[in-house]
Design an enzyme around this catalytic site. Structure first.
Site, PDB file in Angstrom:
ATOM      1  N   GLU A  95       0.800  -1.231  -0.080  1.00  0.00           N
ATOM      2  CA  GLU A  95       0.034   0.227   0.137  1.00  0.00           C
ATOM      3  C   GLU A  95       0.942   1.267  -0.319  1.00  0.00           C
ATOM      4  O   GLU A  95       1.819   1.393   0.778  1.00  0.00           O
ATOM      5  CB  GLU A  95      -0.875   0.028   1.197  1.00  0.00           C
ATOM      6  CG  GLU A  95      -1.519   1.315   1.589  1.00  0.00           C
ATOM      7  CD  GLU A  95      -2.253   1.370   3.022  1.00  0.00           C
ATOM      8  OE1 GLU A  95      -2.385   0.235   3.521  1.00  0.00           O
ATOM      9  OE2 GLU A  95      -2.690   2.448   3.381  1.00  0.00           O
ATOM     10  N   ARG A 136      -0.167  10.541   1.105  1.00  0.00           N
ATOM     11  CA  ARG A 136       0.348  11.510   2.119  1.00  0.00           C
ATOM     12  C   ARG A 136       1.193  12.360   1.614  1.00  0.00           C
ATOM     13  O   ARG A 136       1.487  13.202   2.378  1.00  0.00           O
ATOM     14  CB  ARG A 136       0.392  10.942   3.430  1.00  0.00           C
ATOM     15  CG  ARG A 136      -0.840  10.109   4.123  1.00  0.00           C
ATOM     16  CD  ARG A 136      -0.296   9.539   5.235  1.00  0.00           C
ATOM     17  NE  ARG A 136      -1.106   8.304   5.732  1.00  0.00           N
ATOM     18  CZ  ARG A 136      -0.902   7.310   6.388  1.00  0.00           C
ATOM     19  NH1 ARG A 136       0.274   7.458   7.114  1.00  0.00           N
ATOM     20  NH2 ARG A 136      -1.615   6.371   6.641  1.00  0.00           N
ATOM     21  N   LYS A 157      -9.782  -3.389   7.567  1.00  0.00           N
ATOM     22  CA  LYS A 157      -8.774  -2.885   8.142  1.00  0.00           C
ATOM     23  C   LYS A 157      -8.920  -2.539   9.983  1.00  0.00           C
ATOM     24  O   LYS A 157      -9.742  -1.875  10.069  1.00  0.00           O
ATOM     25  CB  LYS A 157      -7.982  -1.705   7.645  1.00  0.00           C
ATOM     26  CG  LYS A 157      -6.832  -0.720   8.299  1.00  0.00           C
ATOM     27  CD  LYS A 157      -6.171   0.260   7.544  1.00  0.00           C
ATOM     28  CE  LYS A 157      -5.905   1.307   8.293  1.00  0.00           C
ATOM     29  NZ  LYS A 157      -4.526   1.870   7.617  1.00  0.00           N
TER      30      LYS A 157
END
Ligand code: 3PG
Length: 214
Positions: free
Chosen positions: A46, A50, A134
């Site tokens: 992943e 950001r 998650k």
């Protein structure tokens, strides 16, 4: 390049006991990073949305490692979902879930791993048909004990814990029937990435891909 049929979120998780979580600041190194991970046997990772380099990094990684399932994380809005798909992400990850996000996921049929931390949030995600979740922030909430407690009430849900998980914690998580993958940033320490220390990153990827459910 041969066409590879997209995998479901569950099949993506089942490809890897550890999903590295990557923060990439320099897209120029992203292709080499993806290859270093794949060389170490890691086929799922992943890239968090950001940094300004995320989208270019994801493009470069998908090109350099087409055999890997590379997702984009920290998706918060329907626009983020579109961005991830256009960048070539095979799946999306979010720290949480909103109705708008779930609707965008459904509209695009995009494999998705939303974050939950309570039974009510699991129920809300299941109501949208999302059953790969998650558990975040795993070590900061109740850890593996929480996932174990969820098995009886939500036997159809597979959890991928992230947040504060380090190698010594991993066997406990993977011993649970409803956890086949854990996420973590430890596989790619920022200083190794900055130094382009590909051999060291491959060694950490080998450690990550070597974990097995007992
Ligand atoms: C994240 O989304 O940044 C993760 O949960 C990473 O957690 P970690 O850095 O503690 O592995």
């Amino acid at each position: 390049m041969p066409h590879i049929a997209p995998r479901s979120m569950r099949d993506i998780l089942l490809r890897s006991p550890v999903m590295p979580i990557l923060t990439v600041h320099d897209a120029h190194t992203a292709g080499d990073l993806a290859q270093a991970l794949v060389k170490g046997g890691v086929m799922v990772f992943e890239v968090v949305k950001r940094t300004p380099a995320t989208i270019a990094a994801l493009h470069a990684m998908c090109e350099a490692a087409p055999e890997a399932d590379i997702g984009m994380g920290t998706l918060m809005t329907p626009e983020d979902v579109t961005t991830a798909i256009q960048a070539g992400a095979k799946f999306g990850v979010s720290p949480g879930l909103t109705a708008e996000l779930a609707q965008a996921i459904q509209a695009h049929q995009f494999p998705f791993l939303p974050g939950v931390a309570t039974a009510s949030e699991v129920m809300q995600a299941r109501a949208f048909g999302l059953k790969e979740l998650k558990y975040f922030p795993a070590q900061g909430v109740a850890g593996a004990a929480w996932i174990k407690d969820m098995a009886g009430v939500f036997p159809d849900v597979l959890f991928c814990p992230t947040g504060g998980i380090r190698p010594p914690d991993i066997p406990t998580y993977l011993s649970l029937s409803n956890c086949r993958t854990v996420g973590g940033s430890w596989v790619v320490p920022p200083e190794l990435l900055k130094d382009r220390a590909w051999h060291e990153i491959t060694a950490l990827a080998q450690q990550a891909s070597g974990f097995r459910a007992p």
